[in-house]
Design an enzyme around this catalytic site. Structure first.
Site, PDB file in Angstrom:
ATOM      1  N   GLY A   1      31.553  -1.139   2.432  1.00 16.78           N
ATOM      2  CA  GLY A   1      31.940  -1.178   3.683  1.00 16.78           C
ATOM      3  C   GLY A   1      32.018  -2.544   4.214  1.00 16.78           C
ATOM      4  O   GLY A   1      32.517  -2.732   5.421  1.00 16.78           O
TER       5      GLY A   1
ATOM      6  N   GLU B   1      28.567  -1.179  -3.390  1.00 19.00           N
ATOM      7  CA  GLU B   1      29.646  -0.324  -3.618  1.00 19.00           C
ATOM      8  C   GLU B   1      30.891  -0.664  -2.783  1.00 19.00           C
ATOM      9  O   GLU B   1      31.098  -0.085  -2.117  1.00 19.00           O
ATOM     10  CB  GLU B   1      29.118   1.103  -3.706  1.00 19.00           C
ATOM     11  CG  GLU B   1      27.971   1.562  -4.268  1.00 19.00           C
ATOM     12  CD  GLU B   1      27.324   2.868  -3.633  1.00 19.00           C
ATOM     13  OE1 GLU B   1      27.948   3.236  -2.514  1.00 19.00           O
ATOM     14  OE2 GLU B   1      26.422   3.557  -4.129  1.00 19.00           O
TER      15      GLU B   1
ATOM     16  N   GLY C   1      34.536  -1.147  -2.090  1.00 22.74           N
ATOM     17  CA  GLY C   1      35.916  -0.395  -2.252  1.00 22.74           C
ATOM     18  C   GLY C   1      36.907  -1.180  -1.741  1.00 22.74           C
ATOM     19  O   GLY C   1      37.530  -2.081  -2.508  1.00 22.74           O
TER      20      GLY C   1
ATOM     21  N   CYS D   1      59.272  14.890   8.537  1.00 18.39           N
ATOM     22  CA  CYS D   1      59.276  15.571   9.919  1.00 18.39           C
ATOM     23  C   CYS D   1      58.048  15.878  10.570  1.00 18.39           C
ATOM     24  O   CYS D   1      57.458  16.892  10.326  1.00 18.39           O
ATOM     25  CB  CYS D   1      60.019  16.790   9.603  1.00 18.39           C
ATOM     26  SG  CYS D   1      61.830  16.504   9.340  1.00 18.39           S
TER      27      CYS D   1
ATOM     28  N   TYR E   1      42.876   2.949  -0.286  1.00 15.44           N
ATOM     29  CA  TYR E   1      43.183   4.134   0.455  1.00 15.44           C
ATOM     30  C   TYR E   1      44.736   4.264   0.919  1.00 15.44           C
ATOM     31  O   TYR E   1      44.834   4.775   1.887  1.00 15.44           O
ATOM     32  CB  TYR E   1      42.196   4.371   1.698  1.00 15.44           C
ATOM     33  CG  TYR E   1      40.670   3.826   1.476  1.00 15.44           C
ATOM     34  CD1 TYR E   1      40.201   4.905   0.856  1.00 15.44           C
ATOM     35  CD2 TYR E   1      40.256   2.869   1.714  1.00 15.44           C
ATOM     36  CE1 TYR E   1      38.752   4.685   0.356  1.00 15.44           C
ATOM     37  CE2 TYR E   1      38.856   2.703   1.262  1.00 15.44           C
ATOM     38  CZ  TYR E   1      38.103   3.612   0.707  1.00 15.44           C
ATOM     39  OH  TYR E   1      36.736   3.399   0.203  1.00 15.44           O
TER      40      TYR E   1
HETATM   41  C1  PLP Z   1      33.547   5.026   0.521  1.00 17.77           C
HETATM   42  C2  PLP Z   1      32.401   4.550  -0.208  1.00 17.77           C
HETATM   43  C3  PLP Z   1      32.105   3.314  -0.269  1.00 17.77           C
HETATM   44  C4  PLP Z   1      33.271   2.226  -0.237  1.00 17.77           C
HETATM   45  O1  PLP Z   1      33.544   1.852   1.135  1.00 17.77           O
HETATM   46  P1  PLP Z   1      34.604   0.506   1.444  1.00 17.77           P
HETATM   47  O2  PLP Z   1      34.430   0.484   2.815  1.00 17.77           O
HETATM   48  O3  PLP Z   1      35.748   1.047   0.990  1.00 17.77           O
HETATM   49  O4  PLP Z   1      33.872  -0.590   0.737  1.00 17.77           O
HETATM   50  C5  PLP Z   1      30.991   2.955  -0.889  1.00 17.77           C
HETATM   51  N1  PLP Z   1      29.886   3.789  -1.143  1.00 17.77           N
HETATM   52  C6  PLP Z   1      30.029   5.277  -0.944  1.00 17.77           C
HETATM   53  C7  PLP Z   1      28.952   6.071  -0.915  1.00 17.77           C
HETATM   54  C8  PLP Z   1      31.482   5.616  -0.245  1.00 17.77           C
HETATM   55  O5  PLP Z   1      31.590   6.782  -0.049  1.00 17.77           O
END
Ligand code: PLP
Length: 400
Positions: A223, A262, A264, A331, A359
């Site tokens: 996050g 984690e 992303g 559309c 995403y």
């Molecule tokens: C989506 C997700 C993330 C990554 O979130 P980001 O905002 O992309 O860093 C990490 N852990 C879990 C369990 C997720 O579902």
């Protein structure tokens, strides 16, 4: 907005070579982001699991693996893609949510790490495997965090995780089945810019850790917020690193535990560019519309989350600026941006959408029976096609 990036001329050349719309990813930017993380947490026993639902192309996965990162998956198919890309099972984590137990059983057979997020599946896991296979529990810490409610996952109305107030129920299951709890997980949301959110999460976990003597790791999720526009507030990753270290150093019950993250978006948002071509200019009494050969079928974040993506005209970069609204060609209302200043736009110009790595392609669809874009990876200055654009047969592939 800082660090390595691809320049408009390079992006335009790639678009001409591979056609539009096209997603372009810059490998060295992923490496730069990963190194920022490593550096920020160098004082702690931290392990990173790239949350691959942001971008799962196997070429990206194997590049991330070469960098030394592990991988976090959101479905059994992501687990299989990660293994396909060469990840060893012990470097794969499956953080499940609301899934059928069969998928958990399959993940166990594949030998990957598993986080379970319901009492129901925890009970089934216990009945099936007892103490024989280590497992993590996803907790809901009841913390409100993240850019907006749609991307907030740890608050007290969220579907994610087992609420911390149900600790007694968890402990009863652990006792009943002699469960081997190796990891405690929380993930509070996306676009988090406040380092203290992670400290709050850790504080919640510190109270719970002593109940699980076989624990090997605590998992603080992802996050981390990245900049989407000039001057955007972003997470101070070095500050998170310092605060996490301080919190763990001052809690003896956490000694020896690994800390997992984690990330992303942080890993891949800025590495990605969506390049589309201008089909039509339309001046209405109120608005000057630019329609490109794309839409929310390719990049849904503006319509879905009101997300801001920086947009530039990369083929008329010296022209004076005018105000345009940028829309797609499907559309359904698919506005990418209202009232943006762009260098004068002509039909046939190429527009670039920045921060399109996370995403972006991953949430694309064939809505309006249009093709998904091609994907290109630029590494060592060389562009390589890593996914072909759809062709008409793809639309008929599963029709019986
Ligand atoms: C989506 C997700 C993330 C990554 O979130 P980001 O905002 O992309 O860093 C990490 N852990 C879990 C369990 C997720 O579902």
């Amino acid at each position: 907005m800082s660090g390595v990036s691809l320049q408009p001329q390079e992006l335009a050349a790639i678009a001409r070579e591979f056609g539009t719309p096209v997603y372009v990813y810059h490998a060295e930017k992923i490496a730069e982001q990963y190194n920022k993380l490593k550096h920020a947490f160098s004082g702690s026993n931290v392990h990173f699991f790239y949350a691959c639902k942001a971008l799962t192309n196997p070429h990206i996965l194997s590049y991330v693996r070469e960098l030394g990162s592990n991988v976090d998956c959101s479905s059994i198919n992501e687990v299989k893609l990660a293994l396909h890309a060469g990840f060893e099972p012990e470097r794969v984590l499956y953080t499940s949510n609301g899934i059928a137990f069969e998928e958990i059983a399959e993940a166990k057979e594949l030998g990957v790490n598993i986080n379970i997020d319901s009492l129901s599946n925890l009970e089934k896991f216990g009945a099936a495997y007892g103490h024989s296979y280590p497992v993590g529990i996803r907790l809901r810490p009841n913390i409100m965090a993240g850019g907006n409610l749609k991307i907030s996952t740890g608050h007290d109305k969220s579907k994610f995780g087992v609420p911390v107030e149900q600790l007694e129920d968890i402990l009863a299951l652990v006792k009943k089945y002699d469960l081997f709890i190796s990891n405690l997980h929380i993930h509070t949301g996306s676009d988090i810019k406040d380092a203290d959110v992670f400290v709050k999460g850790i504080e919640v976990l510190f109270d719970i850790i002593p109940h699980f003597p076989e624990l090997r790791s605590v998992d603080l999720g992802g996050g981390f917020k990245v900049p989407y526009k000039e001057g955007d507030a972003v997470i101070d990753i070095a500050l998170v690193g310092a605060k996490v270290k301080e919190a763990f150093d001052s809690h003896p019950q956490a000694k020896g535990l690994q800390i997992w993250f984690e990330p992303g978006k942080f890993m891949v948002s800025e590495c990605g560019y969506l390049v589309a071509e201008v089909n039509v200019l339309k001046q209405t009494p109120s608005t000057h519309f630019v329609s490109v050969n794309s839409g929310f079928n390719h990049l849904i974040r503006p319509m879905f989350y009101d997300a801001y993506h920086r947009i530039e005209n990369i083929t008329n970069t010296d022209a004076p600026k005018h105000t345009y609204s940028i829309v797609g060609n499907i559309c359904e209302t698919d506005t990418f941006a209202w009232d943006r200043e762009l260098n004068e736009v002509r039909e046939g110009d190429l527009l670039c959408f920045y921060n399109a790595g996370a995403y972006g392609f991953e949430m694309s669809s064939n809505f309006n029976s249009r093709y998904k874009p091609a994907e290109v990876l630029v590494k060592d200055g060389k562009p390589m096609l890593i996914r072909k654009r759809d062709v008409f047969e793809d639309l008929l592939r599963n029709i019986v």
